[in-house]
Design an enzyme around this catalytic site. Structure first.
Site, PDB file in Angstrom:
ATOM      1  N   LYS A 202       0.569   0.919  -4.942  1.00  0.00           N
ATOM      2  CA  LYS A 202      -0.072   0.023  -5.591  1.00  0.00           C
ATOM      3  C   LYS A 202      -1.625   0.454  -5.567  1.00  0.00           C
ATOM      4  CE  LYS A 202       3.504  -2.175  -6.524  1.00  0.00           C
ATOM      5  NZ  LYS A 202       3.969  -2.678  -8.111  1.00  0.00           N
TER       6      LYS A 202
ATOM      7  N   SER B 232      -0.719  -4.726  -6.039  1.00  0.00           N
ATOM      8  CA  SER B 232      -0.228  -5.891  -4.784  1.00  0.00           C
ATOM      9  C   SER B 232      -1.568  -6.036  -4.029  1.00  0.00           C
ATOM     10  CB  SER B 232       0.833  -5.232  -4.079  1.00  0.00           C
ATOM     11  OG  SER B 232       1.234  -5.876  -2.867  1.00  0.00           O
TER      12      SER B 232
ATOM     13  N   TYR C 159       4.722   2.029  -0.070  1.00  0.00           N
ATOM     14  CA  TYR C 159       4.328   0.983  -1.080  1.00  0.00           C
ATOM     15  C   TYR C 159       2.903   0.613  -1.210  1.00  0.00           C
ATOM     16  CZ  TYR C 159       4.744  -3.680  -3.196  1.00  0.00           C
ATOM     17  OH  TYR C 159       4.683  -4.871  -4.188  1.00  0.00           O
ATOM     18  N   ALA C 160       2.102   0.751  -0.021  1.00  0.00           N
ATOM     19  CA  ALA C 160       0.465   0.516  -0.266  1.00  0.00           C
ATOM     20  C   ALA C 160      -0.006   1.748  -1.347  1.00  0.00           C
ATOM     21  CB  ALA C 160      -0.058   0.672   1.022  1.00  0.00           C
ATOM     22  N   ALA C 161       0.437   3.124  -0.988  1.00  0.00           N
ATOM     23  CA  ALA C 161      -0.018   4.304  -1.640  1.00  0.00           C
ATOM     24  C   ALA C 161       0.047   3.851  -3.231  1.00  0.00           C
ATOM     25  CB  ALA C 161       0.742   5.268  -1.043  1.00  0.00           C
TER      26      ALA C 161
ATOM     27  N   VAL D 286      12.650   3.691 -15.232  1.00  0.00           N
ATOM     28  CA  VAL D 286      11.512   4.063 -15.509  1.00  0.00           C
ATOM     29  C   VAL D 286      11.035   5.598 -14.836  1.00  0.00           C
ATOM     30  CG1 VAL D 286      10.515   1.721 -15.636  1.00  0.00           C
ATOM     31  CG2 VAL D 286      10.392   2.867 -13.360  1.00  0.00           C
TER      32      VAL D 286
END
Length: 246
Positions: free
Chosen positions: A156, A139, A152-154, A61
């Site tokens: 999502k 998430s 990851y938080a950024a 992707v």
């Protein structure tokens, strides 16, 4: 009820875990074709064996040229793409003091830019045809944050912001193109199965329903938003987390 009958669907990260459950759900609901996109070619072959209406496609992707080629092939064959589920995602966790620039870039490229790449290539076909559905997988970490998951938080959280933006953009000239997101909590997947039992127990104690979720439960939520049953829902984030308390 065969609620996907005649639909052309694309699911990224479709070979395992939540993505595989989404592919399975749409295939069982008699979609015309479900393109399961993943980097794991062997796993995709197994999915293809199980469903006659699933086509596995090895695609990164983050590779915009390959995405363009894939989308053109689908458009030439079917003239449309009805559903896009942006599910592909990776993690490279570390406290911010220890997070390398490489780990930051890798997670952002797949989880955030990958969603942008796929949507930028496919949304114009939906707008041109006057209808379509996009479901982005976010998430609970994108909603609430989590220690050791800055990257990851950024991504999502960014997926949620893009969902709101695209819901406004894609329908502004009258096209019935809906964009929603699903934010799973702690779900049983091949990734979580490798976690120590002590960690899993601590996670479960934070969940009001007292258990981790099943990937099929996330797939049901995605399917609902992608179906005509959600015809008046756009720009929404559906949290599927069992009432997780953080």
């Amino acid at each position: 009820m065969n609620r996907m009958k005649g639909k052309v669907c694309v699911v990224t990260g479709g070979a395992r875990g939540i993505g595989l459950s989404i592919v399975t759900k749409m295939a069982n609901e008699e979609a015309k074709v479900v393109y399961a996109i993943d980097m794991n070619g062997e796993a995709l072959k197994e999915v293809e064996k199980e469903f006659s209406n699933v086509k596995g496609y090895v695609l990164d992707v983050t590779d915009r040229n390959s995405i363009k080629e894939f989308v053109e092939n689908v458009k030439n064959e079917y003239g449309k793409i009805d559903v896009l589920v942006n599910n592909a995602g990776v993690t490279r966790d570390a406290l911010i003091q220890k997070m390398s620039e490489e780990d930051w870039d890798f997670v952002l490229n797949v989880n955030l830019k990958g969603v942008f790449n796929m949507t930028q290539a496919i949304a114009p076909i939906m707008i041109e045809n006057g209808e379509g559905n996009i479901v982005n997988i976010s998430s609970i970490v994108g909603e609430r944050g989590n220690i050791g998951q800055t990257n990851y938080a950024a991504t999502k959280g960014g997926v949620i912001s893009m969902t709101y933006t695209w819901a406004k953009e894609f329908a502004r000239k009258g096209a019935n193109v809906r964009v929603n997101a699903v934010a799973p909590g702690f779900i049983k997947t091949p990734m979580t199965e490798k976690m120590p039992e002590k960690v899993l127990d601590a996670i479960t104690k934070k969940v009001t329903l007292g258990r981790m979720g099943e990937s099929s439960e996330v797939a049901d939520a995605v399917f609902f938003l992608a179906s005509d049953e959600a015809s008046y829902i756009t720009g929404h984030v559906l949290s599927v987390n069992g009432g997780t308390i953080l």
